[in-house]
Design an enzyme around this catalytic site. Structure first.
Site, PDB file in Angstrom:
ATOM      1  N   GLN A   1     -10.223   2.059  -3.358  1.00  0.00           N
ATOM      2  CA  GLN A   1      -9.798   1.802  -1.979  1.00  0.00           C
ATOM      3  C   GLN A   1      -8.460   2.497  -1.716  1.00  0.00           C
ATOM      4  O   GLN A   1      -7.527   2.389  -2.511  1.00  0.00           O
ATOM      5  CB  GLN A   1      -9.668   0.301  -1.738  1.00  0.00           C
ATOM      6  N   ASP A   2      -8.388   3.233  -0.585  1.00  0.00           N
ATOM      7  CA  ASP A   2      -7.136   3.882  -0.148  1.00  0.00           C
ATOM      8  C   ASP A   2      -6.651   4.954  -1.124  1.00  0.00           C
ATOM      9  O   ASP A   2      -5.460   5.041  -1.423  1.00  0.00           O
ATOM     10  CB  ASP A   2      -6.032   2.839   0.064  1.00  0.00           C
TER      11      ASP A   2
ATOM     12  N   ASP B   1     -12.232   3.097   2.873  1.00  0.00           N
ATOM     13  CA  ASP B   1     -11.152   3.749   3.636  1.00  0.00           C
ATOM     14  C   ASP B   1     -10.385   4.750   2.768  1.00  0.00           C
ATOM     15  O   ASP B   1      -9.160   4.821   2.837  1.00  0.00           O
ATOM     16  CB  ASP B   1     -10.174   2.699   4.180  1.00  0.00           C
TER      17      ASP B   1
ATOM     18  N   TRP C   1      -9.188   2.295  12.101  1.00  0.00           N
ATOM     19  CA  TRP C   1      -8.102   1.451  11.602  1.00  0.00           C
ATOM     20  C   TRP C   1      -7.149   1.075  12.740  1.00  0.00           C
ATOM     21  O   TRP C   1      -6.660  -0.049  12.812  1.00  0.00           O
ATOM     22  CB  TRP C   1      -7.371   2.203  10.487  1.00  0.00           C
TER      23      TRP C   1
ATOM     24  N   THR D   1       0.834  -1.202   0.000  1.00  0.00           N
ATOM     25  CA  THR D   1       0.000   0.000   0.000  1.00  0.00           C
ATOM     26  C   THR D   1       0.872   1.256   0.000  1.00  0.00           C
ATOM     27  O   THR D   1       0.625   2.212  -0.738  1.00  0.00           O
ATOM     28  CB  THR D   1      -0.926   0.015   1.231  1.00  0.00           C
TER      29      THR D   1
ATOM     30  N   GLN E   1      -6.335  -2.183  -2.446  1.00  0.00           N
ATOM     31  CA  GLN E   1      -5.540  -1.019  -2.053  1.00  0.00           C
ATOM     32  C   GLN E   1      -4.712  -0.504  -3.228  1.00  0.00           C
ATOM     33  O   GLN E   1      -3.895  -1.234  -3.793  1.00  0.00           O
ATOM     34  CB  GLN E   1      -4.606  -1.362  -0.887  1.00  0.00           C
TER      35      GLN E   1
ATOM     36  N   ARG F   1     -14.232   4.347  10.038  1.00  0.00           N
ATOM     37  CA  ARG F   1     -14.064   3.237  10.967  1.00  0.00           C
ATOM     38  C   ARG F   1     -12.648   3.287  11.537  1.00  0.00           C
ATOM     39  O   ARG F   1     -11.735   3.866  10.932  1.00  0.00           O
ATOM     40  CB  ARG F   1     -14.315   1.886  10.285  1.00  0.00           C
TER      41      ARG F   1
END
Length: 555
Positions: A371-372, A393, A463, A319, A349, A461
């Site tokens: 994502q990310d 996220d 992490w 990531t 990711q 949320r």
């Protein structure tokens, strides 16, 4: 006999005095460690150096940070350069880079603490450096696990825990003795930088003098006087000199790639190095390294100047190193451009932008991914009038970051996925990190709108254990679930996180059905002051030099 009695009395006095000194030292150490997450480690590390256990706060802190530097340096030396697997090799290379940065910032922190008098502003800088150093170590471990590295195959992972606890100890001391427990600088609020000129000019050719808003002498008002002077040397199609260079794919500028322009910038310069990136799609992976200070990228506008890539975890990248653009050189500024990762939702990711540059600014930029998307990795960052697109996220990391007047857009994810706007990664209660979202528009992207009922969407949320995120005076659209927030796993972090909402509006802003976790708060006006630009990222001390508009407090 008299001499013997006198000797016994002397021994008794010495024993009593020694016991008193030990008791005094114990009290001092216990008090010093009262904010440390691991108090036993904190106390033992201070007792290990008898001089430190009897010292004042400054000497105690210096001793601990010196030990942290020594341990981080040793870990860096133990990290191998390669593995038999490409993804594992990348994870090891990430760790090498991260520990280089950790040593740098620990050294910066020691330099500040070594001053004859440590002021509050210096202490906040130290807290930022230590927060980053701790984040780097967590990121190293996360990357190794992500790449399925067998940690028992190497000697350095066993040392990471002690190094991290040592940095955590120093964070606790700095917060106790200099920050005052809040982790923020309380100065003036409601400070607003205003554009100073209302004159507008028409677009010249199709270069970068487009209608960006209020203008002064033909340039956006947010361009500082020094940068404006440099930019006034330019004209479309004319080679630039001095501290301003042009990147143009057609060969009309100084360089044809952004990377070439970055490489040409002087190292550790106190002067702004302006890189004007003309219209076009730049398929390259741009890295602004730690020795490139005060780089400024200016594009021709969102979706006009585009930097694009498609690295992802599925394709063997971590990531951390999947980012299309990454920056760790302090004082970085980007304006009027798009940074994207086109790997798609199926690749999981896949980072568009990763930022570990202290005192960095992004103004009128767009970040696109799934994502990310946006990795706000570490240190202090500010985003104004930006667009962030993603799914899971998609704003994550452990920086101290404020978003103002920006638009957060949830996209259509893969089947059976849920959208999460944020996943903040604070691991220590004494870190000054978190995500502050103020006066923003939290809504759905066009591809999600037709199927919005099929994909539950949440504000965030946790992490990591002390995850911290607040939404203030923002518009929350109907896609936000009534519960607002989603647990990561079971009851993990639900009592240690800090999630807050204040004076938001829109169909998704109601708090009557929100989660009932111990760490969730419907904030009052006093709570909000800790998360303003002025307090949370000490913005009044550095944002004015960028000439970017910002609100120091709340209206």
């Amino acid at each position: 006999m008299v001499e013997l009695m006198a000797l016994k009395q002397l021994v008794l006095i010495v024993l009593i005095f020694g016991s008193f000194c030990q008791s005094k030292g114990a009290t001092s150490v216990k008090s010093a460690c009262e904010l440390a997450p691991d108090r036993r480690f904190c106390e033992s590390s201070l007792y290990a150096n008898s001089a430190s256990s009897q010292a004042g706060p400054k000497d105690m802190s210096e001793t601990v940070i010196k030990n942290s530097i020594a341990e981080a340096t040793r870990i860096r030396q133990l990290i191998p350069s390669t593995s038999d697997d490409s993804q594992r090799s990348r994870a090891l290379q990430d760790c090498s880079q991260l520990y280089d940065l950790a040593v740098d910032h620990l050294t910066d922190g020691l330099s500040e603490l070594s001053q004859s008098s440590v002021k509050l502003r210096q202490a906040v800088d130290v807290q930022s450096f230590l927060s980053a150093a701790l984040t780097y170590q967590v990121t190293c471990l996360d990357g190794l696990k992500e790449a399925n590295v067998n940690l028992r195959s190497y000697s350095f992972p066993d040392r990471i825990s002690n190094c991290s606890r040592s940095v955590s100890t120093c964070l606790a001391l700095v917060r106790k003795y200099w920050i005052g427990g809040t982790g923020s600088v309380q100065t003036s609020v409601n400070n607003r930088r205003l554009l100073s000129d209302t004159t507008r000019v028409r677009r010249v050719d199709d270069g970068f003098l487009s209608q960006y808003g209020s203008m002064h002498n033909g340039f956006p008002s947010w361009v500082s006087r020094g940068d404006r002077r440099l930019l006034l040397q330019t004209a479309r199609g004319v080679s630039l000199t001095g501290n301003v260079v042009t990147v143009a794919q057609n060969g009309s500028g100084n360089f044809t790639t952004i990377t070439e322009a970055i490489n040409a910038a002087p190292n550790k310069s106190a002067d702004r190095f302006v890189i004007y990136v003309t219209e076009g799609v730049y398929e390259e992976y741009v890295q602004i390294p730690k020795n490139k200070y005060n780089i400024m990228l200016i594009g021709d506008g969102i979706d006009v100047t585009v930097i694009t890539g498609n690295k992802s975890v599925v394709d063997g990248w971590t990531t951390f190193n999947s980012a299309t653009l990454s920056t760790v050189g302090k004082g970085f500024i980007a304006m009027e451009l798009t940074i994207e990762n086109t790997a798609g939702a199926v690749k999981h990711q896949a980072v568009a932008l990763r930022v570990g540059a202290d005192l960095s600014v992004f103004y009128r930029c767009s970040f696109k991914g799934y994502q990310d998307t946006l990795y706000t990795h570490s240190l202090r960052q500010f985003y104004r009038e930006c667009e962030i697109y993603g799914t899971v996220d998609f704003i994550f990391g452990n920086a101290a970051v404020v978003f103002q007047d920006s638009t957060l857009l949830a996209r259509k994810p893969m089947d059976n996925q849920q959208n999460l706007f944020t996943a903040q990664g604070r691991t220590d209660p004494n870190q000054n990190t978190g995500i502050s979202i103020q006066n923003c528009n939290v809504t759905a992207a066009s591809d999600l709108v037709p199927v919005i009922s099929s994909f539950p969407t949440y504000l965030g949320r946790p992490w990591k254990e002390y995850s911290r995120t607040v939404y203030m005076q923002s518009y929350l659209d109907s896609l936000v679930q009534p519960a607002g927030w989603l647990a990561w796993s079971g009851d993990f972090a639900l009592s240690t996180l800090y999630y807050g909402e204040y004076d938001n509006n829109g169909p998704g802003a109601g708090t009557s059905e929100r989660v009932t976790w111990a760490g969730y708060h419907v904030m009052n006006s006093t709570d909000t002051q800790n998360f303003t630009v002025t307090s949370f990222i000490s913005g009044d001390s550095w944002l004015p030099a960028t000439s970017v508009t910002y609100d120091g407090g709340l209206p």
